[in-house]
Write a protein that holds these residues in place. Structure first.
Motif, short mmCIF file in Angstrom:
data_model
loop_
_atom_site.label_atom_id
_atom_site.label_comp_id
_atom_site.label_asym_id
_atom_site.label_seq_id
_atom_site.Cartn_x
_atom_site.Cartn_y
_atom_site.Cartn_z
N THR A 114 -11.76 -7.26 18.71
CA THR A 114 -12.48 -8.44 18.23
C THR A 114 -11.49 -9.51 17.79
O THR A 114 -10.31 -9.25 17.57
CB THR A 114 -13.38 -8.09 17.03
OG1 THR A 114 -12.56 -7.63 15.95
CG2 THR A 114 -14.40 -7.02 17.40
N TYR A 115 -11.99 -10.72 17.68
CA TYR A 115 -11.23 -11.83 17.09
C TYR A 115 -12.26 -12.82 16.57
O TYR A 115 -13.46 -12.72 16.85
CB TYR A 115 -10.31 -12.49 18.12
CG TYR A 115 -11.03 -13.33 19.16
CD1 TYR A 115 -11.07 -14.72 19.06
CD2 TYR A 115 -11.68 -12.73 20.24
CE1 TYR A 115 -11.74 -15.49 20.01
CE2 TYR A 115 -12.33 -13.48 21.19
CZ TYR A 115 -12.37 -14.87 21.07
OH TYR A 115 -13.04 -15.62 22.00
N THR A 116 -11.80 -13.78 15.78
CA THR A 116 -12.70 -14.80 15.25
C THR A 116 -12.14 -16.18 15.52
O THR A 116 -10.92 -16.37 15.69
CB THR A 116 -12.92 -14.64 13.73
OG1 THR A 116 -11.66 -14.78 13.07
CG2 THR A 116 -13.52 -13.28 13.41
N ASN A 117 -13.02 -17.17 15.53
CA ASN A 117 -12.62 -18.55 15.76
C ASN A 117 -12.52 -19.33 14.44
O ASN A 117 -12.80 -20.53 14.40
CB ASN A 117 -13.62 -19.25 16.69
CG ASN A 117 -13.27 -19.06 18.16
OD1 ASN A 117 -12.09 -18.91 18.50
ND2 ASN A 117 -14.26 -19.07 19.02
N ASP A 118 -12.08 -18.66 13.37
CA ASP A 118 -11.90 -19.39 12.12
C ASP A 118 -10.49 -19.96 12.00
O ASP A 118 -10.10 -20.47 10.95
CB ASP A 118 -12.23 -18.51 10.90
CG ASP A 118 -11.34 -17.27 10.80
OD1 ASP A 118 -10.65 -16.95 11.78
OD2 ASP A 118 -11.36 -16.63 9.74
N VAL A 119 -9.70 -19.86 13.08
CA VAL A 119 -8.45 -20.59 13.19
C VAL A 119 -8.51 -21.37 14.50
O VAL A 119 -9.37 -21.16 15.34
CB VAL A 119 -7.23 -19.64 13.20
CG1 VAL A 119 -7.15 -18.88 11.89
CG2 VAL A 119 -7.28 -18.68 14.39
N GLY A 120 -7.55 -22.29 14.66
CA GLY A 120 -7.54 -23.08 15.88
C GLY A 120 -8.53 -24.23 15.82
O GLY A 120 -9.17 -24.48 14.79
N VAL B 233 0.22 -20.03 15.50
CA VAL B 233 -1.10 -19.99 14.91
C VAL B 233 -1.39 -18.57 14.43
O VAL B 233 -0.87 -17.59 14.98
CB VAL B 233 -2.17 -20.43 15.95
CG1 VAL B 233 -2.35 -19.37 17.03
CG2 VAL B 233 -3.49 -20.77 15.30
N ARG B 234 -2.16 -18.45 13.37
CA ARG B 234 -2.48 -17.13 12.83
C ARG B 234 -3.34 -16.35 13.82
O ARG B 234 -4.27 -16.89 14.40
CB ARG B 234 -3.22 -17.27 11.50
CG ARG B 234 -3.63 -15.95 10.85
CD ARG B 234 -4.14 -16.17 9.43
NE ARG B 234 -5.30 -17.03 9.40
CZ ARG B 234 -6.57 -16.59 9.50
NH1 ARG B 234 -6.80 -15.30 9.70
NH2 ARG B 234 -7.57 -17.44 9.43
N SER B 235 -3.03 -15.07 13.99
CA SER B 235 -3.84 -14.21 14.86
C SER B 235 -4.96 -13.55 14.07
O SER B 235 -4.74 -13.04 12.96
CB SER B 235 -2.97 -13.12 15.50
OG SER B 235 -3.78 -12.24 16.27
N THR B 236 -6.16 -13.57 14.63
CA THR B 236 -7.31 -12.90 14.02
C THR B 236 -7.71 -11.65 14.79
O THR B 236 -8.77 -11.08 14.53
CB THR B 236 -8.51 -13.86 13.97
OG1 THR B 236 -8.94 -14.16 15.31
CG2 THR B 236 -8.16 -15.16 13.25
N VAL B 237 -6.87 -11.21 15.71
CA VAL B 237 -7.23 -10.10 16.60
C VAL B 237 -7.23 -8.78 15.83
O VAL B 237 -6.26 -8.45 15.14
CB VAL B 237 -6.28 -10.02 17.80
CG1 VAL B 237 -6.59 -8.78 18.65
CG2 VAL B 237 -6.37 -11.29 18.65
N ASP B 238 -8.31 -8.04 15.97
CA ASP B 238 -8.38 -6.64 15.53
C ASP B 238 -8.32 -5.81 16.80
O ASP B 238 -9.32 -5.67 17.52
CB ASP B 238 -9.68 -6.39 14.76
CG ASP B 238 -9.79 -4.96 14.22
OD1 ASP B 238 -9.20 -4.05 14.82
OD2 ASP B 238 -10.48 -4.76 13.21
N VAL B 239 -7.14 -5.27 17.09
CA VAL B 239 -6.93 -4.60 18.36
C VAL B 239 -7.82 -3.37 18.49
O VAL B 239 -8.42 -3.13 19.55
CB VAL B 239 -5.44 -4.21 18.52
CG1 VAL B 239 -5.26 -3.30 19.73
CG2 VAL B 239 -4.59 -5.46 18.68
N LYS B 240 -7.94 -2.57 17.45
CA LYS B 240 -8.70 -1.32 17.55
C LYS B 240 -10.17 -1.58 17.83
O LYS B 240 -10.82 -0.80 18.54
CB LYS B 240 -8.53 -0.50 16.27
CG LYS B 240 -7.14 0.10 16.14
CD LYS B 240 -7.08 1.10 14.99
CE LYS B 240 -5.71 1.78 14.95
NZ LYS B 240 -5.63 2.78 13.86
N ARG B 241 -10.69 -2.66 17.28
CA ARG B 241 -12.10 -2.99 17.52
C ARG B 241 -12.28 -3.96 18.68
O ARG B 241 -13.42 -4.26 19.05
CB ARG B 241 -12.72 -3.57 16.25
CG ARG B 241 -12.74 -2.59 15.08
CD ARG B 241 -13.36 -3.25 13.87
NE ARG B 241 -13.37 -2.33 12.72
CZ ARG B 241 -13.81 -2.65 11.51
NH1 ARG B 241 -14.27 -3.88 11.28
NH2 ARG B 241 -13.79 -1.76 10.54
#
Length: 623
Positions: free
Chosen positions: A547-553, A537-545
């Motif tokens: 954050t992540y989003t639920n626009d996948v899954g 699955v595509r990762s939406t993680v922004d490690v530096k911030r």
């Protein structure tokens, strides 16, 4: 709502089609209301039955001087409290149940000395340690305590009168916070056996109130470090009180091959009597917690790309003995479940027929399992700009190794001691790594693709099959077992990536096998028929911030599945593993919040997961 649906070959498809329901079970002529006539466990409750407070000697000696059992219960039911390092902390959602399980060994001694309890100070160890506690000489206290644990053993057992008083108070506190229907508490303690520094710890969980539980004194590893003697003590408790008790092994991953070993602690090969007793007293194990995950290991499961999750595989629990590859098969749940099938074939009993649970093993009184709200294991691992690199005691190189796991999901009719304890006993429970995803898993022989879409699918599932933790019934004319799986994301957490069914079996040649099937995938992905693998699955993680989003899954996944490789002569088990989409690990949240640069070895992304208890199949004639 669109459910993800998977055909029997494991290829995902999406559908919104309407399904015509099949007729349900015959109605009770005396009751119109379906809920009134149902005795099925229709609600899931989340809780933690492995938590320590200042009454555990290791908690106190490593700086936890504030967290009382009362505070632990107040926090778990949703109250705001202060952590040891002075930060306010609160759960986003209260727990449904909690057990404070302080170590039986020296329970209440150090905290009692600090509180000026004369009974604690008048013990031989109290006389030695009171001056060190009063002077604040923590280093010498740790040295002396380690020496006691290492070799002095029974010469420093506490008087039974003191132990009984501490335990009686603990059981009464548990009763005081118990609110049937709202918040359930259990009396519990930890039996902390570690022969040679190898972890054999168990949480002992009681299903009764203080009137029964306070009639005994916790059986400690100072009486015996042999699990069989612990089982004797549990039997004595039930014979004395008519009550109910069970034991939950944990951290098999740091037992250096002893937790699921082929021989008893006294060196005898496992036999049928041992198997029956272990299955009776230990119906579940704790498969995930802050000291690592014990579901699977990549050395044992090289074809499972998700087996290497929060793996602790370097040493035993006190880091006194390095891990050797041969030990791993006797440390991980999936391997032990397969070994259990082999015993079932050879001697008619399965010593490792267990369900799967999760817990925190926190030693701060705080049941925090979310990556964005993780308060560590000891005070040294509570939030702070330096906590990632700090060492904890003699068993941890650095705090970044800790995980934020875990919780147990329990399917029960109501939030009461009786109902939840019964769910543990029948293994209708599942482990999560801290997420509160909902997971249903049923097995049978007559399920159809349509059943998972039925609005009352649970009634059909119980009526035509069995839930997690059970044995499949006789197959009748069916050629292969069928399964229903329904999973929903944590309402405050990450979307779901996939549902997998893990199968283990023993063939007619006696060899052990395993296979992981991707049975439901989000985002329209399909299993590659050539490789048998699904694309990530595509990762939406922004490690530096962080954050992540639920626009996948997917928010929810559901599937019907038939075992395409079933052979009726093979002993087998099946359990579900549900994976969430990637999200920031607690270390990423710390790095972003404190503006620090984590070390190059520090993991910053995680995929939360849930593990159902297994469903077992035994060939006809070997029941």
């Amino acid at each position: 709502m669109a459910w993800a649906f998977v055909a029997h070959q494991g290829q995902a498809a999406r559908t919104d089609q309407a399904i015509t329901a099949s007729a349900g079970p015959a109605a009770d002529p005396g009751t119109y209301s379906p809920p009134a006539r149902s005795d099925k466990p229709e609600r899931v409750f989340f809780g933690n039955v492995h938590l320590h407070t200042r009454n555990s000697a290791d908690s106190f000696i490593l700086g936890e001087v504030n967290a009382t059992p009362e505070m632990a219960y107040r926090f778990a039911r949703g109250e705001r409290v202060m952590s040891t390092n002075g930060l306010p902390v609160q759960l986003r959602e209260p727990l449904d149940f909690l057990a404070v399980s302080d170590h039986a060994e020296y329970m209440g001694l150090l905290s009692g000395i600090a509180d000026g309890d004369s009974a604690a100070r008048d013990t031989p160890l109290g006389e030695r340690w009171a001056p060190l506690i009063q002077s604040g000489d923590g280093a010498e206290l740790i040295r002396q305590f380690a020496a006691v644990l290492a070799g002095e053993g029974n010469t420093n057992r506490l008087p039974d009168s003191f132990r009984r008083s501490v335990w009686e108070t603990a059981t009464k506190v548990a009763d005081r916070f118990n609110r049937p229907g709202e918040f359930t508490t259990f009396s519990a303690y930890e039996w902390s056996s570690q022969p040679g520094g190898n972890n054999l710890h168990r949480v002992v969980l009681f299903g009764d109130g203080a009137d029964k539980v306070s009639r005994i004194v916790p059986f400690s590893s100072q009486e015996s470090d042999d699990p069989e003697r612990l089982w004797d003590a549990l039997a004595d408790y039930e014979n004395l009180t008519g009550g109910s008790v069970l034991a939950i092994p944990h951290n098999s991953n740091v037992s250096n091959g002893m937790m699921f070993a082929p021989r008893t602690l006294t060196g005898k090969p496992l036999d049928a009597d041992y198997a029956r007793r272990r299955a009776k007293w230990e119906p579940v194990i704790e498969v995930t917690q802050t000291k690592g995950d014990s579901e699977a290991h990549p050395y044992l499961s090289p074809n499972d790309e998700f087996a290497d999750y929060e793996t602790w595989d370097k040493y035993n629990i006190i880091m006194s003995q390095p891990k050797e590859p041969w030990m791993l098969q006797y440390e991980y749940a999936r391997s032990a479940l397969k070994i259990g099938l082999a015993y079932r074939r050879s001697m008619g009993e399965n010593p490792f027929k267990f369900g799967l649970t999760g817990a925190t093993d926190g030693h701060t009184g705080l049941s925090t399992t979310r990556n964005d709200n993780f308060f560590g294991k000891f005070p040294a691992s509570e939030p702070g700009p330096e906590r990632m690199s700090k060492r904890v005691g003699d068993f941890l190189n650095a705090n970044w190794m800790l995980t934020s796991a875990g919780l147990t999901g329990v399917w029960a009719r109501e939030n009461t001691r009786e109902a939840i304890f019964d769910a543990f006993r029948r293994r209708e429970v599942y482990a999560t790594t801290g997420t509160r995803m909902r997971l249903r898993f049923f097995g049978g022989w007559e399920f159809s693709r349509e059943d998972v879409f039925h609005p009352d699918y649970e009634d059909h599932a119980y009526g035509r099959g069995v839930p997690m933790g059970s044995d499949l019934p006789a197959p009748g004319k069916a050629k292969a077992p069928t399964f229903l799986v329904v999973a929903a994301k944590d309402p405050n957490g990450a979307n779901l990536d996939r549902i997998q069914i893990v199968k283990g079996w023993v063939g007619s040649d006696g060899r052990q096998h395993e296979k992981v099937y991707d049975v439901a995938l989000s985002d329209g992905r399909r299993v590659d028929p050539r490789t048998g693998k699904a694309p990530p699955v595509r990762s939406t993680v922004d490690v530096k911030r962080a954050t992540y989003t639920n626009d996948v899954g997917a928010a929810e996944l559901a599937t019907w599945w038939r075992d395409p490789d079933f052979r009726p002569g093979d002993d087998a088990f099946y359990y579900v593993r549900v994976l969430s989409i990637p999200e920031p690990r607690w270390t990423a949240y710390d790095a972003a919040y404190y503006g620090i640069e984590p070390g190059k070895d520090v993991p910053l992304v995680t995929t939360e997961r849930a593990y159902s208890s297994p469903i077992w199949y035994t060939p006809a004639g070997r029941k």
